[in-house]
Design an enzyme around this catalytic site. Structure first.
Site, PDB file in Angstrom:
ATOM      1  N   THR A  83      10.579  -6.190  -7.728  1.00 37.86           N
ATOM      2  CA  THR A  83       9.281  -5.504  -7.252  1.00 37.86           C
ATOM      3  C   THR A  83       8.369  -5.185  -8.451  1.00 37.86           C
ATOM      4  O   THR A  83       8.683  -5.936  -9.331  1.00 37.86           O
ATOM      5  CB  THR A  83      10.280  -4.112  -6.967  1.00 37.86           C
ATOM      6  OG1 THR A  83       9.265  -3.110  -6.724  1.00 37.86           O
ATOM      7  CG2 THR A  83      10.742  -3.417  -8.423  1.00 37.86           C
ATOM      8  N   LYS A  87       6.262  -9.129  -8.991  1.00 40.93           N
ATOM      9  CA  LYS A  87       6.204  -9.911  -7.481  1.00 40.93           C
ATOM     10  C   LYS A  87       5.135 -11.051  -7.555  1.00 40.93           C
ATOM     11  O   LYS A  87       5.533 -11.772  -7.148  1.00 40.93           O
ATOM     12  CB  LYS A  87       5.509  -8.842  -6.583  1.00 40.93           C
ATOM     13  CG  LYS A  87       6.421  -7.818  -5.999  1.00 40.93           C
ATOM     14  CD  LYS A  87       5.952  -6.784  -4.958  1.00 40.93           C
ATOM     15  CE  LYS A  87       7.032  -6.116  -4.419  1.00 40.93           C
ATOM     16  NZ  LYS A  87       6.757  -5.316  -3.228  1.00 40.93           N
ATOM     17  N   ASN A 108       9.250 -10.820  -3.112  1.00 51.25           N
ATOM     18  CA  ASN A 108       9.945  -9.773  -3.341  1.00 51.25           C
ATOM     19  C   ASN A 108      11.555  -9.839  -3.127  1.00 51.25           C
ATOM     20  O   ASN A 108      12.391  -9.347  -3.233  1.00 51.25           O
ATOM     21  CB  ASN A 108       9.817  -8.509  -2.364  1.00 51.25           C
ATOM     22  CG  ASN A 108      10.247  -8.780  -0.827  1.00 51.25           C
ATOM     23  OD1 ASN A 108      10.491  -9.832  -0.489  1.00 51.25           O
ATOM     24  ND2 ASN A 108      10.638  -7.558  -0.229  1.00 51.25           N
ATOM     25  N   GLY A 157      -6.061   2.541   0.537  1.00 52.50           N
ATOM     26  CA  GLY A 157      -5.482   1.802  -0.693  1.00 52.50           C
ATOM     27  C   GLY A 157      -5.731   0.199  -0.512  1.00 52.50           C
ATOM     28  O   GLY A 157      -5.571  -0.228   0.466  1.00 52.50           O
ATOM     29  N   ALA A 158      -5.751  -0.217  -1.967  1.00 56.73           N
ATOM     30  CA  ALA A 158      -6.023  -1.752  -1.794  1.00 56.73           C
ATOM     31  C   ALA A 158      -5.425  -2.320  -2.852  1.00 56.73           C
ATOM     32  O   ALA A 158      -5.763  -3.326  -3.598  1.00 56.73           O
ATOM     33  CB  ALA A 158      -7.724  -2.079  -1.941  1.00 56.73           C
ATOM     34  N   GLY A 160      -1.020  -3.693  -4.185  1.00 58.69           N
ATOM     35  CA  GLY A 160      -0.060  -4.704  -3.755  1.00 58.69           C
ATOM     36  C   GLY A 160       0.359  -4.487  -2.320  1.00 58.69           C
ATOM     37  O   GLY A 160       0.397  -5.311  -1.552  1.00 58.69           O
ATOM     38  N   ARG A 182     -12.774   1.912  -5.073  1.00 57.33           N
ATOM     39  CA  ARG A 182     -14.079   1.004  -5.369  1.00 57.33           C
ATOM     40  C   ARG A 182     -14.063   0.004  -4.607  1.00 57.33           C
ATOM     41  O   ARG A 182     -12.998  -0.632  -3.959  1.00 57.33           O
ATOM     42  CB  ARG A 182     -13.624   0.585  -6.953  1.00 57.33           C
ATOM     43  CG  ARG A 182     -13.517   1.549  -7.994  1.00 57.33           C
ATOM     44  CD  ARG A 182     -13.004   1.176  -9.314  1.00 57.33           C
ATOM     45  NE  ARG A 182     -11.698   0.995  -8.977  1.00 57.33           N
ATOM     46  CZ  ARG A 182     -10.730  -0.169  -9.274  1.00 57.33           C
ATOM     47  NH1 ARG A 182     -11.383  -1.017  -9.808  1.00 57.33           N
ATOM     48  NH2 ARG A 182      -9.500  -0.017  -9.204  1.00 57.33           N
ATOM     49  N   GLY A 283       7.830   5.736   5.053  1.00 58.09           N
ATOM     50  CA  GLY A 283       8.090   4.126   4.685  1.00 58.09           C
ATOM     51  C   GLY A 283       9.564   3.789   4.561  1.00 58.09           C
ATOM     52  O   GLY A 283       9.658   2.657   4.421  1.00 58.09           O
TER      53      GLY A 283
END
Ligand code: NAP
Length: 326
Positions: A83, A87, A108, A157-158, A160, A182, A283
């Protein structure tokens, strides 16, 4: 007179010991040992699942990482999960990658296959299996959606995990809106997926927007069904009163929400969606499915997910409001 062996002694003498574990940092709150120990027990296998916290800042962390992975080659460790923050870093220490791991450039799970130290990524199928299971329980327009998932997905979100989620959904032909603080970061994620996987030649090309321009992107959605996937850590314990969705914006009326966060089990984003009458999931299912797939790579035993759920629910103090202990 010779020593009398009980049946259990015989099993212990002949069955292998599965030495499993997790590399990363920090690992204090990991659920993985519970999941894998439950699967080992259910399968009647002997084994351990150990945590190997390696701080990237500590002396010789690279050497420690390499030595740990060498123990898989020598047979002292059967396989490892990996993790944050390793990774990507482990890739250079392996003989080969599976197609998915190579295409998203993240590992992973490490295991030996045909004598080769192999890197796999089970986050991608783990996410896809769970989100499909969740969404398929909803019957609105199920007849027009082949896999139960809406055609449009908004990924918040961008980082992992966004990479795994975008890859998984784009491969399913979904149209993606990638939302980040961003814009350059989201654009970089898309560019890098193009070069590592060849995605978006035939799949719909993603749109990238910033959180501050989300209102315009939503305005264009009108009444479209959309799956919103949160891949930011915003709302994660202990910051449970934070929400990645901008406060001044209403969640689209035909949205469904999947939050990669599982601690708390009901994030503020999920609560806001459910208060608006929209379905929302955490999740935990992704965590379980990716673990079950890793367990299969190490032991050959499939379908451990139900036993892993049981182990998790043992620790659950409060079911979610849909009655499912997720
Ligand atoms: P990561 O690589 O650090 O990416 C996090 C992303 O969130 C980055 O794009 C970051 O943007 C953005 N972000 C952070 N704070 C933000 C804020 N206040 N507002 C808007 N965007 C923000 O982390 P990750 O590995 O993807 O993990 C993200 C979350 O997913 C964690 O909560 C993790 O526990 C969860 N996760 C769950 C599973 C599962 O099995 N359920 C699997 C993997 C991850 P900047 O670059 O601008 O900071």
């Amino acid at each position: 007179m010779g020593q009398v062996l009980k049946n259990s002694d015989l099993v212990n003498k002949i069955s292998p010991v599965f030495e499993l574990g997790l590399i990363g940092y920090p690992l204090g709150h990991s659920f993985s040992p519970r999941l894998h120990l439950a699967a080992l027990e259910a399968a009647g296998l002997r084994g351990y699942y150990r945590l190997y916290p390696i701080s990237p800042d500590q002396d010789q962390s690279d050497l420690k990482l390499r030595k740990l992975i060498e123990r898989i080659v020598s047979g002292k460790i059967t396989g490892l999960n990996v993790t944050i923050p390793f990774k990507q870093k482990v890739i250079g220490l392996l003989d080969r990658l599976t197609d998915v791991a190579a295409q998203i450039e993240a590992v992973n799970t490490i295991f030996i296959e045909n004598g080769c130290l192999t890197g796999e990524n089970t986050d991608v199928p783990g996410f896809l299996v769970d989100v499909t299971n969740c969404v398929s329980g909803i019957d609105t327009q199920a007849d027009v959606r082949v896999d139960g998932l809406p055609d449009l997905v908004m990924v918040l979100g961008a980082g992992g995990s966004a990479r795994a989620v975008v890859y998984a959904l784009a491969r399913r032909g979904k149209r993606i809106i990638l939302v980040s603080r961003r814009k350059e970061q989201a654009d970089r994620l898309i560019d890098s997926l193009i070069s590592s996987s060849g995605l978006f030649k035939s799949e719909p090309f993603p749109e990238t927007v910033t959180f501050s321009h989300l209102d315009k992107a939503i305005g264009k959605l009108q009444d479209q069904e959309v799956l919103i996937v949160n891949t930011t850590p915003v709302g994660m314990w202990p910051d449970v009163n934070d929400c990645p969705w901008p406060e001044h914006l209403a969640i689209p009326t035909k949205a469904m929400v999947y939050d990669l966060i599982y601690n708390p089990r009901e994030t503020l984003l999920m609560k806001q969606a459910m208060n608006a009458g929209l379905p929302a999931w955490n999740g935990l299912g992704m965590l379980v499915e990716q673990a079950a797939l890793a367990f299969e790579r190490w032991t050959g035993i499939n379908n451990s997910a139900p036993k892993m759920w049981e182990a998790l629910n043992h620790y659950v103090d409060k079911p979610l409001n849909d009655g499912l202990k997720r």
